[in-house]
Design a protein around this motif. Sequence first.
Motif, short mmCIF file in Angstrom:
data_model
loop_
_atom_site.label_atom_id
_atom_site.label_comp_id
_atom_site.label_asym_id
_atom_site.label_seq_id
_atom_site.Cartn_x
_atom_site.Cartn_y
_atom_site.Cartn_z
N MET A 1 0.83 -1.28 0.06
CA MET A 1 0.01 0.03 -0.04
C MET A 1 0.81 1.26 0.07
N GLN A 2 0.68 1.98 -1.03
CA GLN A 2 1.36 3.37 -0.98
C GLN A 2 0.53 4.57 -0.02
N MET A 3 1.43 5.47 0.55
CA MET A 3 1.06 6.28 1.34
C MET A 3 1.15 7.73 0.48
N ASN A 4 -0.08 8.52 0.56
CA ASN A 4 -0.01 9.77 -0.04
C ASN A 4 0.19 10.85 0.72
N GLY A 5 0.98 11.82 0.36
CA GLY A 5 1.21 12.97 1.16
C GLY A 5 0.03 13.74 1.58
N LEU A 6 -0.97 13.78 0.95
CA LEU A 6 -2.17 14.46 1.18
C LEU A 6 -2.57 13.96 2.69
N TYR A 7 -2.55 12.86 2.85
CA TYR A 7 -3.03 12.15 4.19
C TYR A 7 -2.26 12.63 5.24
N LEU A 8 -1.02 12.84 5.05
CA LEU A 8 0.07 13.23 6.08
C LEU A 8 -0.48 14.57 6.58
N VAL A 9 -0.32 15.49 5.41
CA VAL A 9 -0.76 17.08 5.70
C VAL A 9 -2.01 17.24 6.49
N ILE A 10 -3.14 16.52 6.25
CA ILE A 10 -4.35 16.70 6.80
C ILE A 10 -4.34 16.18 8.37
N ALA A 11 -3.70 15.02 8.62
CA ALA A 11 -3.46 14.45 9.73
C ALA A 11 -2.75 15.31 10.83
N SER A 12 -1.60 15.85 10.28
CA SER A 12 -0.48 16.60 10.91
C SER A 12 -1.20 17.86 11.44
N ALA A 13 -2.02 18.62 10.44
CA ALA A 13 -2.69 19.84 10.80
C ALA A 13 -3.53 19.84 11.88
N CYS A 14 -4.51 18.56 11.75
CA CYS A 14 -5.60 18.30 12.77
C CYS A 14 -4.93 17.94 14.35
N ILE A 15 -3.84 17.29 13.92
CA ILE A 15 -3.35 16.74 15.56
C ILE A 15 -2.86 18.11 16.15
N LEU A 16 -2.04 18.81 15.43
CA LEU A 16 -1.15 20.19 16.00
C LEU A 16 -2.48 21.17 16.37
N ILE A 17 -3.23 21.16 15.54
CA ILE A 17 -4.33 22.27 16.14
C ILE A 17 -5.23 21.82 17.49
N LEU A 18 -5.55 20.56 17.47
CA LEU A 18 -6.23 20.17 18.54
C LEU A 18 -5.34 20.22 19.99
N ALA A 19 -4.08 20.04 19.79
CA ALA A 19 -2.96 19.72 20.76
C ALA A 19 -2.66 21.33 21.36
N TYR A 20 -2.86 22.24 20.49
CA TYR A 20 -2.63 23.73 20.85
C TYR A 20 -3.80 24.17 21.79
N ARG A 21 -5.06 23.83 21.29
CA ARG A 21 -6.16 24.21 21.76
C ARG A 21 -6.59 23.68 23.12
#
Length: 612
Positions: A1-21
Amino acid sequence: MQMNGLYLVIASACILILAYRFYGAFIAAKVLTLDQYRPTPAVVHDDGHDYVPTNKWVTFGHHFAAIAGAGPLVGPVIAAQFGYLPGLLWILIGSVLAGAVHDMVILFASVRYDGKSIADIAKEEISNLASIGAMLATLFLLIITLAGMAVVVANALHGSAWGFFSVSMTIPIAIFVGIYLRWLRPGKIQEATVIGVALIFAAIIYGPEVAASSYASWFLYDLQQIEIMLAVYGFFAAALPVWLLLAPRDYLSTYLKIGTIGALALGIIIVMPVIQMPAVTPFIHGGGPVLKGSVFPFIFITIACGALSGFHTVIATGTTPKMITNEKEILPIGYGAMLTEAFIAMMALIAATALHPDDYFAINSTTESFKALGLQVHELPALSAMVGEDLMHRPGGAVSLAVGMAHIFSRLPNMAHLMGYWYHFCIMFEALFIMTLIDAGTRVGRYLLQELLGRFYKPLANVNWQPGVYGCAFLICLMWGYLVLQGNIGIIWPLFGVSNQLLGTMTLAVGTTVIMRLGHKRYAWVTAVPCFFMAIIAIAADFENVFYSYIPAGKWTLVAFSAVMFLMIVIVLVEAIRSWIRLAKMPESYKTQAEIEAESLKKYGQAKTVQQ
């Protein structure tokens, strides 16, 4: 299975925003109980030179630019030899639970201690012995860090008139913006921003014309010449007033940094590049062409600034606490800037791993190492022709990252013909990261050296005494300049990584003491858990570096640096644990943030603010 960079961008942004909040807000309100009415050092000691109440966005820009040097760019790229998964996990988990906590707590401590250094905080909170250990450890780390950063930027700029011209022009542009805000149009931050950013882009756009002109030789230098120039630049950045060069340069480069990372994230979303590097590679067990060590513990020291970085202590207890006008700014500047840096590290990891693995290793390994791998380049010859530079065997991470970013940008609609511009833009983007670390780091090194030598000759401790300012700035630049001329990225980066995480361990230990001193022993785990984790990691990596790399190669200077750093950190840790035992007898404080602010409002009145 190949990983797409799109998934990593979205997941990273969500995790970091929730961590800050949630987690960042928890630390601000419960662990540190930030007080918006308590006067900050910048307000109390405003001297127009080092202590300067500054607009919070300019302060954020300075802090972010200073901490986000080559680390979040180069570290993930180098660590990509292990595959994308180890770096991804360490960046996200480490930044949220360790790195951002580390930055925020020590910035808070410095603000509470009149903008003093980590050594002064250790003296007040722990002991005089811990203070000496912290001071020497920080000074050693600064010298190693600045040498490592200079190697990276010199590898990227030597022999490139376009790149050198674009980067060098940011210095007079920053000075002009500083003068504009100070004397020509005080307070007109929007005007200065538009002018400064426009001039920076002009330097990029006209770069090819300069490189093709008869003046190109003015901007062509070899590796050693650029390394010497960087040391000279560091001297002026450390000695000149903060408003003239350091603050406006960092502020302007922040727009470029965040804007470029935002554009890269958008480009990844549009292009949706496939991550071609496997999740893990055979090199996780060691013996890789970029790093010789195994994924444990080297992933934790290779990716430092994108997850946890002791170097951030230097900025968080150096220039930044002398600029903050309100304690409420500690959350976005301390915790928020670190999470922003983690997002940058993720984008760098995606850009590097989107290259074909054989091309990645061709760029980041020496000719001999690449031949030993038995690999063949794929797209690299075509990419070299498109950017107009030889991309083979340019280790250090900067070139492979620029190629990866330019490759993604060039795949956007109607952008393929601009590959050369994108590559040199990305090189300038990376160099700006490093240059802002060099200027702020050298300045803080000057503070530390003045503080250390001031114990023997009191006038040197006065940060406004001009002979001390220029003399100590010269000595700092001489020390890291000498080190950078003696090594290369393969030698200096592991030394930087271990020293960096050892200092991070020390800072977390001091931060634990600060939290306990506040009467919040129930929250000491916030810094104590990452402290002990990083102590184990750093000691293991230091052992491997010394006995499996430096001693067999006869690198006795590096052995000495490693031994001194290890000894200083052990001293601070032992002294810190002794202080924890004493503080464990103190009663808990259960005052809420609202109660503390009510008392401060009655005592100090409304806090002074700078126009936001």
